[in-house]
Design a protein around this motif. Sequence first.
Motif, mmCIF file in Angstrom:
data_model
loop_
_atom_site.group_PDB
_atom_site.id
_atom_site.type_symbol
_atom_site.label_atom_id
_atom_site.label_comp_id
_atom_site.label_asym_id
_atom_site.label_seq_id
_atom_site.Cartn_x
_atom_site.Cartn_y
_atom_site.Cartn_z
ATOM 1 N N PHE A 271 -4.414 -3.025 -10.556
ATOM 2 C CA PHE A 271 -4.639 -2.954 -11.997
ATOM 3 C C PHE A 271 -4.021 -4.156 -12.706
ATOM 4 O O PHE A 271 -3.173 -4.857 -12.159
ATOM 5 C CB PHE A 271 -4.072 -1.658 -12.576
ATOM 6 C CG PHE A 271 -2.583 -1.483 -12.397
ATOM 7 C CD1 PHE A 271 -1.699 -1.850 -13.416
ATOM 8 C CD2 PHE A 271 -2.062 -0.952 -11.229
ATOM 9 C CE1 PHE A 271 -0.331 -1.692 -13.261
ATOM 10 C CE2 PHE A 271 -0.692 -0.784 -11.069
ATOM 11 C CZ PHE A 271 0.176 -1.163 -12.082
ATOM 12 N N LEU A 272 -4.479 -4.363 -13.946
ATOM 13 C CA LEU A 272 -3.916 -5.377 -14.820
ATOM 14 C C LEU A 272 -3.026 -4.671 -15.835
ATOM 15 O O LEU A 272 -3.240 -3.494 -16.152
ATOM 16 C CB LEU A 272 -5.022 -6.148 -15.546
ATOM 17 C CG LEU A 272 -6.093 -6.785 -14.666
ATOM 18 C CD1 LEU A 272 -7.130 -7.491 -15.547
ATOM 19 C CD2 LEU A 272 -5.491 -7.754 -13.663
ATOM 20 N N ILE B 277 -4.496 1.950 -12.102
ATOM 21 C CA ILE B 277 -3.237 2.678 -11.927
ATOM 22 C C ILE B 277 -3.513 4.134 -11.564
ATOM 23 O O ILE B 277 -2.812 4.733 -10.757
ATOM 24 C CB ILE B 277 -2.337 2.584 -13.195
ATOM 25 C CG1 ILE B 277 -0.995 3.276 -12.973
ATOM 26 C CG2 ILE B 277 -3.032 3.162 -14.411
ATOM 27 C CD1 ILE B 277 -0.102 2.612 -11.963
ATOM 28 N N SER B 278 -4.577 4.695 -12.155
ATOM 29 C CA SER B 278 -4.947 6.075 -11.840
ATOM 30 C C SER B 278 -5.715 6.157 -10.526
ATOM 31 O O SER B 278 -5.433 6.998 -9.674
ATOM 32 C CB SER B 278 -5.799 6.645 -12.984
ATOM 33 O OG SER B 278 -6.276 7.928 -12.643
ATOM 34 N N ARG B 279 -6.672 5.254 -10.358
ATOM 35 C CA ARG B 279 -7.539 5.281 -9.181
ATOM 36 C C ARG B 279 -6.769 5.027 -7.887
ATOM 37 O O ARG B 279 -7.024 5.666 -6.863
ATOM 38 C CB ARG B 279 -8.637 4.223 -9.360
ATOM 39 C CG ARG B 279 -9.709 4.187 -8.331
ATOM 40 C CD ARG B 279 -10.921 3.412 -8.824
ATOM 41 N NE ARG B 279 -10.609 2.300 -9.695
ATOM 42 C CZ ARG B 279 -10.256 1.086 -9.257
ATOM 43 N NH1 ARG B 279 -10.158 0.855 -7.962
ATOM 44 N NH2 ARG B 279 -9.993 0.108 -10.111
ATOM 45 N N TRP C 230 2.923 -0.492 -0.807
ATOM 46 C CA TRP C 230 3.333 -1.880 -1.025
ATOM 47 C C TRP C 230 2.323 -2.567 -1.935
ATOM 48 O O TRP C 230 1.105 -2.417 -1.761
ATOM 49 C CB TRP C 230 3.435 -2.628 0.293
ATOM 50 C CG TRP C 230 4.732 -2.414 1.000
ATOM 51 C CD1 TRP C 230 4.977 -1.570 2.035
ATOM 52 C CD2 TRP C 230 5.971 -3.084 0.728
ATOM 53 N NE1 TRP C 230 6.289 -1.654 2.422
ATOM 54 C CE2 TRP C 230 6.929 -2.576 1.634
ATOM 55 C CE3 TRP C 230 6.367 -4.052 -0.196
ATOM 56 C CZ2 TRP C 230 8.247 -3.012 1.650
ATOM 57 C CZ3 TRP C 230 7.682 -4.486 -0.194
ATOM 58 C CH2 TRP C 230 8.602 -3.962 0.723
ATOM 59 N N VAL C 231 2.842 -3.327 -2.903
ATOM 60 C CA VAL C 231 1.983 -4.079 -3.819
ATOM 61 C C VAL C 231 2.502 -5.502 -3.935
ATOM 62 O O VAL C 231 3.653 -5.797 -3.601
ATOM 63 C CB VAL C 231 1.950 -3.438 -5.229
ATOM 64 C CG1 VAL C 231 1.431 -2.010 -5.164
ATOM 65 C CG2 VAL C 231 3.326 -3.484 -5.894
ATOM 66 N N SER D 94 -1.052 -8.944 -12.870
ATOM 67 C CA SER D 94 -1.849 -8.076 -11.999
ATOM 68 C C SER D 94 -0.968 -7.509 -10.898
ATOM 69 O O SER D 94 -0.034 -8.170 -10.428
ATOM 70 C CB SER D 94 -3.014 -8.854 -11.375
ATOM 71 O OG SER D 94 -2.521 -9.893 -10.535
ATOM 72 N N ILE D 95 -1.278 -6.282 -10.492
ATOM 73 C CA ILE D 95 -0.568 -5.607 -9.411
ATOM 74 C C ILE D 95 -1.627 -5.118 -8.424
ATOM 75 O O ILE D 95 -2.514 -4.335 -8.790
ATOM 76 C CB ILE D 95 0.279 -4.439 -9.948
ATOM 77 C CG1 ILE D 95 1.392 -4.988 -10.855
ATOM 78 C CG2 ILE D 95 0.862 -3.618 -8.805
ATOM 79 C CD1 ILE D 95 2.212 -3.930 -11.557
#
Length: 199
Positions: free
Chosen positions: A14-15, A33-35, A93-94, A114-115
């Motif tokens: 997500f951004l 973030i939800s998905r 992990w991100v 972005s993550i």
Amino acid sequence: MDFQNSVLGRMNGFLYRCRADENYTMLEMTDGISRIFGYPAAEIVGNTIRTFTSIMCEEDVPRMDEAVGKALDTKTDWTMEYRIRHQKGHYIWVTETGGGVWGDDGQLLYLEGSIINIESLYQRLDEQTADMRITASRTGEILHSLRYLKLLAVNAGIEAARAGAAGQGFAVLATEMRNLANDSETTARAIASAQRRSA
């Protein structure tokens, strides 16, 4: 569907845009973030139910603070890897790439970036290092066996010497066994050393 929403819908992450405070208070987040992580954005934006730092692995937060602080001091971007706790409890992990956004007056307005979920990469790396650990263990077993082979070669040489002329053929065999053990041990130690350097 427009280009931006189409691409964001495929993004494995997500951004975000957030404040530069101790909680990284989220101002905006895309629906990844939800998905990907199971948290509705509405629960995190504005710290409504939880803060962003509360879903990070606790021991990773100080590293994040340090990376962000250094980047803001030099007005550069940061990139780092850390863990986010999924809504179901497991860690993912991100990798995050972010930076500060500055006003015309030079004041910091907010952070954005972005993550991306890189859990599959970490799993592959773990599988590869697991194979290396098995190989290293087997190398250790080989070295242990070679020590016994060298000992046998020494004993065989002693027995050949006691047998005199009748043991000459056995003495040659003992020498070959010793040379083979020495050469094999050198190779095994080189492999073990290379594995330690790459670990």
